[in-house]
Design an enzyme around this catalytic site. Structure first.
Site, PDB file in Angstrom:
ATOM      1  N   SER A 177      -6.777   0.335  -2.480  1.00 29.15           N
ATOM      2  CA  SER A 177      -7.503  -0.741  -3.171  1.00 29.15           C
ATOM      3  C   SER A 177      -6.978  -0.935  -4.588  1.00 29.15           C
ATOM      4  CB  SER A 177      -8.999  -0.432  -3.204  1.00 29.15           C
ATOM      5  OG  SER A 177      -9.523  -0.461  -1.889  1.00 29.15           O
TER       6      SER A 177
ATOM      7  N   ASN B   8      -1.190   6.859  -2.281  1.00 38.18           N
ATOM      8  CA  ASN B   8      -2.160   7.005  -3.380  1.00 38.18           C
ATOM      9  C   ASN B   8      -2.491   5.676  -4.057  1.00 38.18           C
ATOM     10  OD1 ASN B   8      -2.435   9.858  -3.164  1.00 38.18           O
ATOM     11  ND2 ASN B   8      -0.370  10.025  -4.027  1.00 38.18           N
ATOM     12  N   ALA B   9      -2.138   4.578  -3.414  1.00 41.25           N
ATOM     13  CA  ALA B   9      -2.453   3.259  -3.995  1.00 41.25           C
ATOM     14  C   ALA B   9      -2.894   2.322  -2.880  1.00 41.25           C
ATOM     15  CB  ALA B   9      -1.236   2.686  -4.732  1.00 41.25           C
TER      16      ALA B   9
ATOM     17  N   GLU C 128      -5.996  -5.534   4.187  1.00 38.10           N
ATOM     18  CA  GLU C 128      -5.822  -6.666   3.273  1.00 38.10           C
ATOM     19  C   GLU C 128      -7.031  -6.842   2.347  1.00 38.10           C
ATOM     20  OE1 GLU C 128      -3.947 -10.169   4.847  1.00 38.10           O
ATOM     21  OE2 GLU C 128      -3.158  -9.016   6.529  1.00 38.10           O
TER      22      GLU C 128
ATOM     23  N   THR D  51       0.816  -1.221   0.000  1.00 39.11           N
ATOM     24  CA  THR D  51       0.000   0.000   0.000  1.00 39.11           C
ATOM     25  C   THR D  51       0.846   1.266   0.000  1.00 39.11           C
ATOM     26  OG1 THR D  51      -1.778  -1.144   1.130  1.00 39.11           O
ATOM     27  CG2 THR D  51      -1.785   1.243   1.313  1.00 39.11           C
TER      28      THR D  51
ATOM     29  N   ILE E 153       1.873   0.187   6.898  1.00 36.47           N
ATOM     30  CA  ILE E 153       2.626  -1.062   6.852  1.00 36.47           C
ATOM     31  C   ILE E 153       2.720  -1.667   8.264  1.00 36.47           C
ATOM     32  CG2 ILE E 153       4.777  -2.184   6.141  1.00 36.47           C
ATOM     33  CD1 ILE E 153       3.030  -0.781   3.886  1.00 36.47           C
ATOM     34  N   THR E 154       2.001  -2.758   8.463  1.00 43.64           N
ATOM     35  CA  THR E 154       2.013  -3.440   9.761  1.00 43.64           C
ATOM     36  C   THR E 154       3.416  -3.976  10.041  1.00 43.64           C
ATOM     37  OG1 THR E 154      -0.286  -4.051   9.411  1.00 43.64           O
ATOM     38  CG2 THR E 154       0.894  -5.238  11.140  1.00 43.64           C
TER      39      THR E 154
ATOM     40  N   GLU F  39     -15.314  -3.741   0.023  1.00 42.39           N
ATOM     41  CA  GLU F  39     -15.674  -3.432  -1.366  1.00 42.39           C
ATOM     42  C   GLU F  39     -14.792  -4.221  -2.340  1.00 42.39           C
ATOM     43  OE1 GLU F  39     -15.258  -1.238   1.128  1.00 42.39           O
ATOM     44  OE2 GLU F  39     -17.385  -0.792   1.356  1.00 42.39           O
TER      45      GLU F  39
ATOM     46  N   ARG G 127     -25.611  -8.741  35.186  1.00 40.10           N
ATOM     47  CA  ARG G 127     -26.271  -7.443  35.248  1.00 40.10           C
ATOM     48  C   ARG G 127     -27.776  -7.625  35.466  1.00 40.10           C
ATOM     49  NH1 ARG G 127     -26.029  -2.007  36.133  1.00 40.10           N
ATOM     50  NH2 ARG G 127     -27.247  -0.820  34.604  1.00 40.10           N
TER      51      ARG G 127
END
Lengths: 379, 255
Positions: A132, A129-130, A363, A126, A157-158, A367, A268
């Site tokens: 999906s 600007n990129a 990931e 990713t 970035i994970t 959509e 509760r």
């Protein structure tokens, strides 16, 4: 048709569940609140083999079937989304790409340290600007003598800034679109690899999400993964696999939300009886439980197909789409069941509420999953 | 080198048991099964002894055929082999302990037998001492710290009102308490490797026990009804504490 797990799968689930309850659950709230990366937990997970689940033992991994991998992710994801995502991005993406598409030499050189929990892997596709539209990425790699020179930036970035090894997708031929994208191994400390700071996220605050920049970042020629122009194709293959894994994390989070609600609703008391005896609450919990079961079956089926070596792309997208969306619903309802208390940090459901949203985004957004499924339906 | 046997029992997960309110009997069908917790402490201690002195660990279970799956968990943790002996219908502690002692004799050259102090379902604490009795070996019960050397073993034991340190020569039987250690989790590779470790199935008749009658007959099993008294002390803290203490003393709960 047999829905039962094998004795080994049961043992793996039980082992990870016990580990998660003993080692991760007690620190999950602090991990989130302090945004503290749980290195100690990751090292313990490494010792149990949980950081090498996609790589065979000859490289130092502890490869198991995909279904067992999803069982493990579900158990970790149930108690701590941050630790779950760290583990998933490392196993499915960072390590997965090097193992699946790397040469024998690259596997032997880079994988062993990554599989013990000592070092982490990240995966950089990713860009600002990129997202999906990943094929529109603008990072470039140009061959100069014996070195590839990378320029550009990556986002979300994970494990990015704490990873030992980053797999980076970059354009090597601007004229060829997606087929002009190649993958590169960029080790930590490579000159020109610049850390651009961490995202201040709504949830999953105990995981690291970094911006990376490549400024004339030079890596040796042999650091190209796979053939030139195969980077995007490899990335899509890796993402297909990651989808089932994110689905498993989502099922885990939803199950965690349900279990919190079951405990709370029995304690509760309102209108003279536990709220679990009110139909309004019962129906929330029954729907939650039913949707979780359906999502789990989708995840297991996608994993089962992958284990059998048959196409699973459509099923993986369906699993990720459905599991992440019902998990969002479960987390929202979990806060509702807890009422005012659910809106406080005293109860874990508010953390689940913040954590869960990433699963419909990371990931491949919901959509994008629908785009993949539409293609499989011939639309 | 120590040849160690760990006796392990498959039990129902007692935390999951519910009592049928109309019959007052515990509902045992469909309850998940597991290895009795304290038996895992016994295995952990055996693994530590093996890591120090070398040797071999055999897990021995008297139980139904499905206990085999649970024995695999212990093989994954670090035991080398398993032995499953079927549990005869109506077997009491006498039968189970004697079957285990016959199994231990059949295996031969055993240095140490480790058991949990009791199983988490029945909690009788009888099996370890009975095995020692049948074998005529020294027994070191309720051990919370164990120091093993070649040929002998020293145990720190919790006798309730006092702690004692006892040393015995091998072979010996030890029972351990939950405090002795934290059982390890198996790694993925150990779980996958457990499938390659053997589990031997011995019959009751090959242990010469097919004609042995049970001495204790279980006639009935009932759940204990627990009801809350729902007494709330609403006074200020000092008074409430005083009233609570008085009430507890009246119930005979303050010793």
């Amino acid at each position: 048709m047999d829905f039962s797990l094998t004795p080994e799968q049961n043992m793996i689930r039980d082992m990870v569940r016990e580990f998660a309850l003993k080692e991760i659950r007690p620190i999950a709230a602090d991990t989130d609140r302090e945004g503290k990366f749980p290195w100690e937990t990751i090292r313990k997970m490494g010792a149990l083999g949980l950081m090498g689940m996609t790589v065979p033992s000859e490289y130092g991994g502890s490869k198991i079937d995909v279904l067992s991998y999803t069982l493990a992710l579900e158990e970790i994801g149930k108690v701590c989304g941050s630790t779950g995502l760290t583990m998933e991005a490392h196993n499915s993406l960072g390590v997965g790409h090097i193992f699946e598409r790397g040469s024998e030499e690259q596997r032997r050189k880079y994988l062993p340290r990554l599989l013990t929990g000592e070092g982490l892997a990240a995966w950089a596709l990713t860009e600002p600007n990129a997202g999906s539209d990943a094929a529109s990425l603008q990072t470039t790699a140009v061959l100069e003598g014996d070195e590839w020179v990378l320029n550009g930036s990556k986002q979300f970035i994970t494990n990015g800034s704490i990873a030992d090894i980053i797999t980076v997708m970059a354009k090597t031929d601007k004229t060829k679109g997606a087929k002009g994208i190649s993958a590169f191994i960029v080790p930590k400390g490579t000159p020109g690899l610049v850390y651009g700071g961490e995202e201040d996220k709504m949830g999953l605050r105990g995981s690291v999400t970094s911006q990376l920049a490549f400024q004339d970042c030079r890596v040796p020629k042999e650091n190209m993964l796979d053939e030139p122009g195969m980077g995007f194709i490899g990335a899509m293959q890796i993402l297909d696999r990651g989808r089932t894994a994110i689905g498993a994390l989502a099922v885990g989070l939803a199950q965690g939300a349900l279990e919190e609600c079951l405990d709370y609703a029995k304690q509760r008391v309102q209108f003279g009886r536990p709220i679990s005896k009110h139909q309004a609450i019962q129906w929330k919990l029954t729907d939650m439980a039913t949707e979780i079961e359906a999502a789990r079956l989708l995840v297991h089926r996608a994993a089962f197909l992958e284990d059998r070596g048959v196409p699973f792309s459509k099923e993986a997208s369906m699993a990720k789409l459905y599991a992440s969306e019902i998990a969002v619903k479960a987390a929202v309802e979990a806060v509702q069941v807890h009422g005012g208390y659910g809106f406080t940090k005293e109860y874990p459901v508010e953390r689940l509420f913040r954590d869960v949203k990433l699963y419909t985004i990371g990931e491949g957004t919901s959509e994008v999953q629908r785009m993949v499924i539409a293609k499989h339906l011939g639309l | 080198m120590m040849n160690i046997i760990v006796c392990a029992k498959q039990v129902v997960d007692v935390g999951e048991i519910k009592v049928n309110p109309s019959t007052n009997k515990p509902v045992l069908e469909g309850i998940p099964k597991k290895i009795s917790d304290i038996d895992k402490n016994a295995l952990e201690e055996a693994i530590r002894i093996k890591e120090k002195l070398g040797g071999k660990i055999t897990v021995m279970t008297v139980g139904p055929p499905d206990a085999k799956e649970k024995i695999k968990e212990l093989l994954a943790m670090g035991a080398d082999e398993g032995v499953l002996i079927p549990r005869p219908q109506g077997a009491d502690y006498h039968i189970v302990s004697k079957l285990l002692s016959k199994g231990i004799e059949k295996l031969g050259n055993v240095d140490l037998v480790l058991c949990g102090e009791a199983s988490i379902d029945m909690f009788s604490g009888q099996v370890g001492p009975r095995i020692a009795g049948f074998l005529d070996w020294p027994q070191l019960t309720y051990s919370f710290k164990v120091e093993a050397e070649a040929g002998k073993v020293k145990a720190h034991r919790n006798m309730g009102d006092r702690m004692v340190v006892t040393e015995a020569s091998c072979p010996a039987v030890l029972t351990v308490t939950k405090e002795i250690n934290e059982p390890r989790l198996p790694s993925l590779m150990q779980i996958l490797g457990s499938a390659r470790k053997p589990i031997h199935e011995w019959t009751v008749s090959e242990l010469g026990m097919d004609k042995e009658p049970a001495r204790v007959l279980e006639k009935d099993l009932r759940g204990v009804k627990m009801e809350r008294k729902n007494i709330v002390f609403k006074d200020d803290m000092d008074n409430a504490v005083e009233q609570l203490a008085e009430k507890l003393a009246k119930e005979g709960l303050l010793g």
